[in-house]
Design a protein around this motif. Structure first.
Motif, PDB file in Angstrom:
ATOM      1  N   UNK A 190     -51.031  26.333 -39.381  1.00 16.06           N
ATOM      2  CA  UNK A 190     -52.272  25.859 -38.786  1.00 16.06           C
ATOM      3  C   UNK A 190     -52.496  26.487 -37.419  1.00 16.06           C
ATOM      4  N   UNK A 191     -53.774  26.575 -36.993  1.00 15.69           N
ATOM      5  CA  UNK A 191     -54.047  27.093 -35.657  1.00 15.69           C
ATOM      6  C   UNK A 191     -53.673  26.047 -34.619  1.00 15.69           C
ATOM      7  N   UNK A 192     -53.580  26.457 -33.358  1.00 17.65           N
ATOM      8  CA  UNK A 192     -53.010  25.597 -32.321  1.00 17.65           C
ATOM      9  C   UNK A 192     -53.808  24.310 -32.112  1.00 17.65           C
ATOM     10  N   UNK A 193     -55.124  24.365 -32.286  1.00 19.81           N
ATOM     11  CA  UNK A 193     -55.947  23.168 -32.108  1.00 19.81           C
ATOM     12  C   UNK A 193     -55.623  22.138 -33.178  1.00 19.81           C
ATOM     13  N   UNK A 194     -55.540  22.595 -34.429  1.00 23.40           N
ATOM     14  CA  UNK A 194     -55.215  21.684 -35.525  1.00 23.40           C
ATOM     15  C   UNK A 194     -53.767  21.213 -35.411  1.00 23.40           C
ATOM     16  N   UNK A 195     -52.878  22.097 -34.933  1.00 21.09           N
ATOM     17  CA  UNK A 195     -51.483  21.706 -34.714  1.00 21.09           C
ATOM     18  C   UNK A 195     -51.410  20.495 -33.792  1.00 21.09           C
ATOM     19  N   UNK A 196     -52.121  20.558 -32.686  1.00 21.11           N
ATOM     20  CA  UNK A 196     -52.111  19.464 -31.711  1.00 21.11           C
ATOM     21  C   UNK A 196     -52.643  18.175 -32.334  1.00 21.11           C
ATOM     22  N   UNK A 197     -53.682  18.289 -33.147  1.00 23.58           N
ATOM     23  CA  UNK A 197     -54.257  17.108 -33.798  1.00 23.58           C
ATOM     24  C   UNK A 197     -53.267  16.483 -34.780  1.00 23.58           C
ATOM     25  N   UNK A 198     -52.581  17.327 -35.552  1.00 24.75           N
ATOM     26  CA  UNK A 198     -51.615  16.827 -36.530  1.00 24.75           C
ATOM     27  C   UNK A 198     -50.445  16.141 -35.837  1.00 24.75           C
ATOM     28  N   UNK A 199     -49.960  16.724 -34.733  1.00 24.79           N
ATOM     29  CA  UNK A 199     -48.847  16.128 -33.990  1.00 24.79           C
ATOM     30  C   UNK A 199     -49.262  14.792 -33.383  1.00 24.79           C
ATOM     31  N   UNK A 200     -50.459  14.740 -32.795  1.00 28.36           N
ATOM     32  CA  UNK A 200     -50.972  13.475 -32.245  1.00 28.36           C
ATOM     33  C   UNK A 200     -51.093  12.418 -33.341  1.00 28.36           C
ATOM     34  N   UNK A 201     -51.561  12.849 -34.508  1.00 30.12           N
ATOM     35  CA  UNK A 201     -51.709  11.928 -35.636  1.00 30.12           C
ATOM     36  C   UNK A 201     -50.365  11.361 -36.059  1.00 30.12           C
ATOM     37  N   UNK A 202     -49.352  12.219 -36.184  1.00 28.15           N
ATOM     38  CA  UNK A 202     -48.028  11.751 -36.601  1.00 28.15           C
ATOM     39  C   UNK A 202     -47.445  10.776 -35.583  1.00 28.15           C
ATOM     40  N   UNK A 203     -47.620  11.064 -34.292  1.00 29.03           N
ATOM     41  CA  UNK A 203     -47.125  10.157 -33.254  1.00 29.03           C
ATOM     42  C   UNK A 203     -47.847   8.812 -33.299  1.00 29.03           C
ATOM     43  N   UNK A 204     -49.156   8.859 -33.532  1.00 30.17           N
ATOM     44  CA  UNK A 204     -49.950   7.629 -33.604  1.00 30.17           C
ATOM     45  C   UNK A 204     -49.516   6.769 -34.789  1.00 30.17           C
ATOM     46  N   UNK A 205     -49.360   7.403 -35.960  1.00 29.44           N
ATOM     47  CA  UNK A 205     -48.980   6.659 -37.153  1.00 29.44           C
ATOM     48  C   UNK A 205     -47.548   6.151 -37.058  1.00 29.44           C
ATOM     49  N   UNK A 206     -46.685   6.902 -36.348  1.00 26.12           N
ATOM     50  CA  UNK A 206     -45.305   6.441 -36.149  1.00 26.12           C
ATOM     51  C   UNK A 206     -45.295   5.119 -35.392  1.00 26.12           C
ATOM     52  N   UNK A 207     -46.119   5.036 -34.348  1.00 26.19           N
ATOM     53  CA  UNK A 207     -46.192   3.804 -33.555  1.00 26.19           C
ATOM     54  C   UNK A 207     -46.828   2.673 -34.354  1.00 26.19           C
ATOM     55  N   UNK A 208     -47.826   3.011 -35.168  1.00 24.08           N
ATOM     56  CA  UNK A 208     -48.546   1.986 -35.917  1.00 24.08           C
ATOM     57  C   UNK A 208     -47.730   1.438 -37.083  1.00 24.08           C
ATOM     58  N   UNK A 209     -47.042   2.330 -37.802  1.00 21.10           N
ATOM     59  CA  UNK A 209     -46.306   1.925 -39.001  1.00 21.10           C
ATOM     60  C   UNK A 209     -44.832   1.662 -38.705  1.00 21.10           C
ATOM     61  N   UNK A 210     -44.302   2.280 -37.639  1.00 20.70           N
ATOM     62  CA  UNK A 210     -42.893   2.101 -37.288  1.00 20.70           C
ATOM     63  C   UNK A 210     -41.955   3.019 -38.048  1.00 20.70           C
TER      64      UNK A 210
END
Length: 370
Positions: free
Chosen positions: A234-254
């Motif tokens: 993925x390009x760097x912009x989408x990379x950042x979005x995917x990483x933010x998403x994984x961190x967000x879902x990690x906190x939400x789902x545990x």
């Protein structure tokens, strides 16, 4: 005939090795296909109840016609609940094979877990039957692969693929599963979800397909998520979005995350702890601050030096000399010694164990023997 150390075998020797390897792999396959495994064979105790999963002296070998390839050779890793563990190293260091070992995706191949344990909820999952492993895979442990286009079914609609995953592991009606699929896709930030569930993978962009893979991996609320190079294509912009998403879902789902990557910048940004692998072994591990701020192993130092720095002009980037050795013909002593600028005669003759540097920081290097 060329010498054996040159990587060549006679036809007779190759046939002998092939026959012996088939005998060995057949034994492992027979053991894997058992239906009623005695509880005493897989029930065990975790080293630390706060760990989501533990790899204890894991050995995963591939039995090829040219010999045995020791892809993972005595790995000890602990992933804490609710944390993100980064696994880094060059290609061929054993990162992905470690992940495939825990997922049980080496079944039916020449790759076998020959020694060690993978502990999950007080069970050694390497001793579970194939049926029990299927119940865990996708339910308690999920995996995001590097290239979603080869992981998604090209002839099934996106919604149907998520529904299939849900119904496989949870007692849900089709309507309930469809509702869960739409809800999880919305959590990933995908636009026009109601239309995407009726589309095929080829109709989506790379970033959208990766979000679908994340939704599929997390839809059953797994305890552990393994992400194998999820942002490489993925390009760097989408990379950042995917990483933010994984961190967000990690906190939400545990969910606890095992993040496999070459990108040390991503590791520094997202991980709590880091494991550095080389030649199928862990050479250094610790929290992210110690690995980046108090680097002890020359291999880790070499990886960090190879990263370009913003605002710093250099004629040529640093690189680690040489190549990762052939896993069938490993050097004696420290496996990194042939490429290490600090190697001594002791390094070339004796393989070091782990040296404890405090605060859980450990390094497999004779330089730490002080």
């Amino acid at each position: 005939m060329a010498k054996k150390q040159d990587g060549y075998l006679s036809a007779k020797e190759s046939r002998r090795i092939s026959k012996e390897n088939r005998r060995i792999t057949d034994q492992y396959e027979k053991r894997r296909k058992r239906r009623n495994v005695p509880e005493g064979e897989y029930t065990t105790q975790m080293k630390d109840p706060a760990n989501a999963v533990e790899f204890d002296n894991l050995h995963t070998y591939f039995f090829t016609d040219n010999g045995v390839v020791k892809s993972v050779d005595g790995v000890d890793i602990e992933l804490k609940e609710g944390s993100t563990l980064g696994i880094v190293g060059e290609s061929g260091s054993g990162k992905s094979v470690t992940a495939l070992s825990v997922m049980g995706l080496l079944m039916g191949t020449t790759g076998k877990v020959v020694e060690g344990q993978i502990l999950l909820d007080g069970r050694d999952i390497t001793n579970l039957s194939a049926e029990e492993r299927r119940k865990i895979r996708g339910n308690q442990i999920s995996m995001i692969f590097q290239e979603p286009m080869t992981s998604l079914n090209p002839v099934m609609k996106i919604g149907d693929q998520l529904v299939e995953a849900i119904k496989m592991h949870q007692n849900k009606t089709k309507e309930e599963a469809q509702s869960m699929a739409v809800e999880m896709l919305k959590k990933t930030g995908l636009p026009r979800v109601e239309r995407i569930v009726n589309e095929y993978p080829f109709q989506l962009s790379g970033g959208q397909r990766q979000r679908v893979m994340i939704a599929m991996a997390l839809v059953c609320n797994p305890k552990i998520l393994i992400a194998d190079e999820p942002t490489t294509a993925l390009d760097v912009t989408i990379q950042a979005q995917i990483i933010d998403l994984m961190n967000h879902l990690k906190k939400e789902i545990g969910t606890s995350i095992m993040f496999i990557t070459h990108d040390l910048g991503v590791v520094a940004e997202t991980c709590d702890e880091v494991v550095v692998m080389y030649c199928g072994r862990v050479v250094e591990k610790g929290n992210v601050y110690d690995i980046f701020g108090k680097t002890a192993h020359p291999y880790t130092q070499g990886l960090l030096k190879s990263i370009p720095k913003l605002g710093e002009h250099v004629e040529e980037l640093d690189s680690i000399p040489g190549n990762v050795p052939n896993p069938k013909y490993m050097p004696k002593g420290c496996k990194f010694a042939p490429r290490c600028a600090y190697a001594t005669e002791r390094c070339k003759e004796e393989e070091p164990g782990f040296f404890d540097l405090g605060n859980g920081h450990q390094s497999r290097c004779w330089l730490c023997d002080k």
